[in-house]
Write a protein that holds these residues in place. Sequence first.
Motif, PDB file in Angstrom:
ATOM      1  N   MET A 257       4.513   4.574  -2.302  1.00 12.69           N
ATOM      2  CA  MET A 257       3.853   4.298  -3.590  1.00 12.69           C
ATOM      3  C   MET A 257       2.522   3.600  -3.353  1.00 12.69           C
ATOM      4  N   GLY A 258       2.498   2.709  -2.365  1.00 13.56           N
ATOM      5  CA  GLY A 258       1.245   2.047  -2.020  1.00 13.56           C
ATOM      6  C   GLY A 258       0.225   3.044  -1.499  1.00 13.56           C
ATOM      7  N   ALA A 259       0.685   3.978  -0.663  1.00 10.05           N
ATOM      8  CA  ALA A 259      -0.234   4.961  -0.082  1.00 10.05           C
ATOM      9  C   ALA A 259      -0.766   5.905  -1.156  1.00 10.05           C
ATOM     10  N   ILE A 260       0.087   6.250  -2.118  1.00 12.07           N
ATOM     11  CA  ILE A 260      -0.353   7.103  -3.226  1.00 12.07           C
ATOM     12  C   ILE A 260      -1.428   6.362  -4.026  1.00 12.07           C
ATOM     13  N   ALA A 261      -1.174   5.069  -4.296  1.00 13.50           N
ATOM     14  CA  ALA A 261      -2.174   4.271  -5.011  1.00 13.50           C
ATOM     15  C   ALA A 261      -3.479   4.241  -4.211  1.00 13.50           C
ATOM     16  N   GLY A 262      -3.371   4.088  -2.902  1.00 11.17           N
ATOM     17  CA  GLY A 262      -4.557   4.045  -2.060  1.00 11.17           C
ATOM     18  C   GLY A 262      -5.335   5.349  -2.118  1.00 11.17           C
ATOM     19  N   ASP A 263      -4.624   6.454  -2.165  1.00 14.80           N
ATOM     20  CA  ASP A 263      -5.292   7.753  -2.159  1.00 14.80           C
ATOM     21  C   ASP A 263      -5.963   8.101  -3.486  1.00 14.80           C
ATOM     22  N   VAL A 264      -5.597   7.402  -4.558  1.00 11.05           N
ATOM     23  CA  VAL A 264      -6.353   7.597  -5.799  1.00 11.05           C
ATOM     24  C   VAL A 264      -7.349   6.452  -5.982  1.00 11.05           C
ATOM     25  N   GLY A 265      -7.509   5.661  -4.934  1.00  8.65           N
ATOM     26  CA  GLY A 265      -8.531   4.622  -4.953  1.00  8.65           C
ATOM     27  C   GLY A 265      -8.157   3.398  -5.759  1.00  8.65           C
ATOM     28  N   TYR A 266      -6.850   3.182  -5.964  1.00  9.08           N
ATOM     29  CA  TYR A 266      -6.432   2.002  -6.715  1.00  9.08           C
ATOM     30  C   TYR A 266      -5.909   0.961  -5.732  1.00  9.08           C
ATOM     31  N   LEU A 267      -6.803   0.060  -5.313  1.00  5.10           N
ATOM     32  CA  LEU A 267      -6.485  -0.806  -4.189  1.00  5.10           C
ATOM     33  C   LEU A 267      -5.491  -1.930  -4.455  1.00  5.10           C
ATOM     34  N   PRO A 268      -5.414  -2.479  -5.692  1.00  5.34           N
ATOM     35  CA  PRO A 268      -4.447  -3.577  -5.858  1.00  5.34           C
ATOM     36  C   PRO A 268      -3.026  -3.164  -5.458  1.00  5.34           C
ATOM     37  N   THR A 269      -2.523  -2.063  -6.031  1.00  2.37           N
ATOM     38  CA  THR A 269      -1.161  -1.641  -5.710  1.00  2.37           C
ATOM     39  C   THR A 269      -1.049  -1.236  -4.242  1.00  2.37           C
ATOM     40  N   ALA A 270      -2.104  -0.593  -3.705  1.00  7.06           N
ATOM     41  CA  ALA A 270      -2.071  -0.208  -2.300  1.00  7.06           C
ATOM     42  C   ALA A 270      -1.902  -1.443  -1.418  1.00  7.06           C
ATOM     43  N   SER A 271      -2.666  -2.482  -1.697  1.00  8.63           N
ATOM     44  CA  SER A 271      -2.586  -3.700  -0.875  1.00  8.63           C
ATOM     45  C   SER A 271      -1.238  -4.393  -1.039  1.00  8.63           C
TER      46      SER A 271
END
Lengths: 506, 252
Positions: A257-271
């Motif tokens: 889920m973090g990686a998916i967030a990262g791939d749409v450029g949404y860094l808070p959830t990715a981090s």
Amino acid sequence: MNDTLRLLGNGQTVALADLTPLPHDHFLETISNHTAHGWRVSSYCGVPDGEATVLYCLLASPMDGLLGVMRTVCSGNSFPSLAAHCPQLQLFEREIAEQCGIVFEGHPWFKPVRFVRSCCPGRDAWGRPADQPLQVGVMDYYRVEGEEVHEVAVGPVHAGVIEPGHFRFQCYGEQVFHLEISLGYQHRGIEQLLRGGPFPRTLRQVEALAGDTSIGHGQAYCMVLEALSRTRPPAAAEALRGIALELERLANHTGDMGAIAGDVGYLPTASFCGRIRGDFLNMSALLCGSRFGRGLLTPGGVLFDLDQRLRDDLYQRLEIGRRELTSAIELLWGTPSVMSRLEGTGPVAPDAARELGLVGPAARACGLKRDVRSDYPFGIYRMAQVPIVTAFHGDVCSRTLVRWQEAQKSLDFCQEQVSHLPSGRYVAEMKPLQGGQLAVALTEGWRGEICHLAMTDEQGRFGYYKVTDPSFHNWSGLALALRGEQISDFPLCNKSFNLSYCGFDL
Amino acid sequence: MLRALKERLTIQGYRTMSYPDGPVTLPERFRGYPQVADSLGPEQAAACAAVCPWQALAADAGQLTLDMGRCLFCADCPASTGVSFATNDHCLATSSREELLVRAGEPHHYARPLAPDLKKLFGRSLKFREVSAGGCNACEADSNVLTTIGWDLGRFGIQFVASPRHADGIWVTGPVSENMREALLKTWEAIPAPRIVIACGSCAISGGPFAGSPQVSTGLDSLLPVDLYIPGCPPHPATILEGVLRLQGRIK
């Protein structure tokens, strides 16, 4: 309908002597009829026997928790293909072709799988000369011709810290007409290493079949040994195995889920998720010292107990994990720019998912209610059920949503189990393995159905051992999800499946 | 936007650990730097060496030697009369294959900093191209985890980069499967010299659990000159970071 199939349950055995070889047409008809009635092909493999090859097919019923196995003898160098009518077979047939040197007549997509030599010297399904090395990734790729059509080749080495694989896109501008995935780079020859076992080395090799699924594969292997030796692990062991399997799911779902967030450029959830994933891995380490659960399992049970202090510690950590993961994931659903990127991207239609035989979250995101934990319950799941989560659209959003809801169910399950952990022994003494048997074990790893199928010789050693990782079923799902999508959405679609390269390549 | 900030300020917080200035939290059941018994008789030592399925132990006149490059730090080590992992010491990385051998009474070897000329050339930063060559995704995952906010590898100037052309070195995981050997060597060749080579995990060092399979190599150093060996199956992130920080000279 079942007079040809030997029926058995998950974690059970049948005597090989009771498996009468069927005539070819009978064998093929049974596969066709059963798959047309909702059965799935869990495993299909070829075992060399002198000049001949014995083909085994393991079919899984959509109800009653039943599995059915049958075999036929292919004495020549060719066998009829069913792949055109039953697409979930296509990769299995290619695998058998590669391993046993059998040509599947009428196969619409007859290409190597892992670029390794067959185990029958001198027999090669593609007639490649034995004195020239096989070149991995070199094959006839499907190709779209035409003005402004171009081809994009990616890999084997990718830009991120991930495993190697080769991807060929046929594109028209940004639009992907077709994606072909060619793997085999990670092949370590594990099935060959398992033959003649079990050896003292075997469990550690199985745990590394797909290292992010050590518990899923390790438990399937332990179940095979326990079935073959008629050993029943104690209740405490089953509960701890269940907790470990769900922690593995939690860690990986959180990372995805973090990686998916990262791939749409949404860094808070990715981090946030990148870190929280580590907290779940550390919970596995609390059980056994290894973040990947290495060394927790042993045939007959588990190697470590959990005393009251550690139980309380784990319960607390789960509670904190739940709070922090909820905080991180809820941000996604409330952020329109994220949702617009997830919704409608990389859809797989339910019918396509059914035809391809998808498993795990990728199948459940298409509305298919498939989960080994409830369909063919094993271990603790025979007593404690985990609700199955499905979604409907089969897109990246659905695959993300299914992961989040599954993570919540896993948290509930783990806390429930930790609170009521049975006392007493946590490992049972193993008895000798019975000879002349075929054993089947299915587990639900975080990517989906893991299938281990073992056959013992007269001395109770593995004459043959077949592993089917969920990724084996699901890579073609990813290829299909890309059809008509933009090539720039590939990383996002890829993350939403997050399949194993080494689990596929073995 | 405001909600993300609120979550960051309330529940998520600042989470980068103080390591290497402060201690690292390891699990109680962590299996760390091995201790090898020195009072074993020749027979007992030989018996210990014989039971390790990974051939990580060798006995010579009662002296037991453990090869961390082959050892998988098994929870049920059958040679527990001669070997203990109950040390909670995560510092395992070394600069040479020979220094991975652990004997009773011998000093603990640590990885050494890069030679002064290399250190000068690379300055305060190190960029790596990671290549998984038959890796099971555990070493890959625990290398990658160093880039998360908890470990924050970037604060040391260390980064995984997308192209070998941007890299100062190659970071290899996995036993180098036959089908990945060519791609691995081509990646290495694409990195401008001088270049660092890191073997991360027992697979990369010796073939790990797959040693002996005809489909994998006998270790990365049979193909490339290795500068840093990081043992473990997989190594804990702290073990990996400690090794790389010593290479940089940030831990002495």
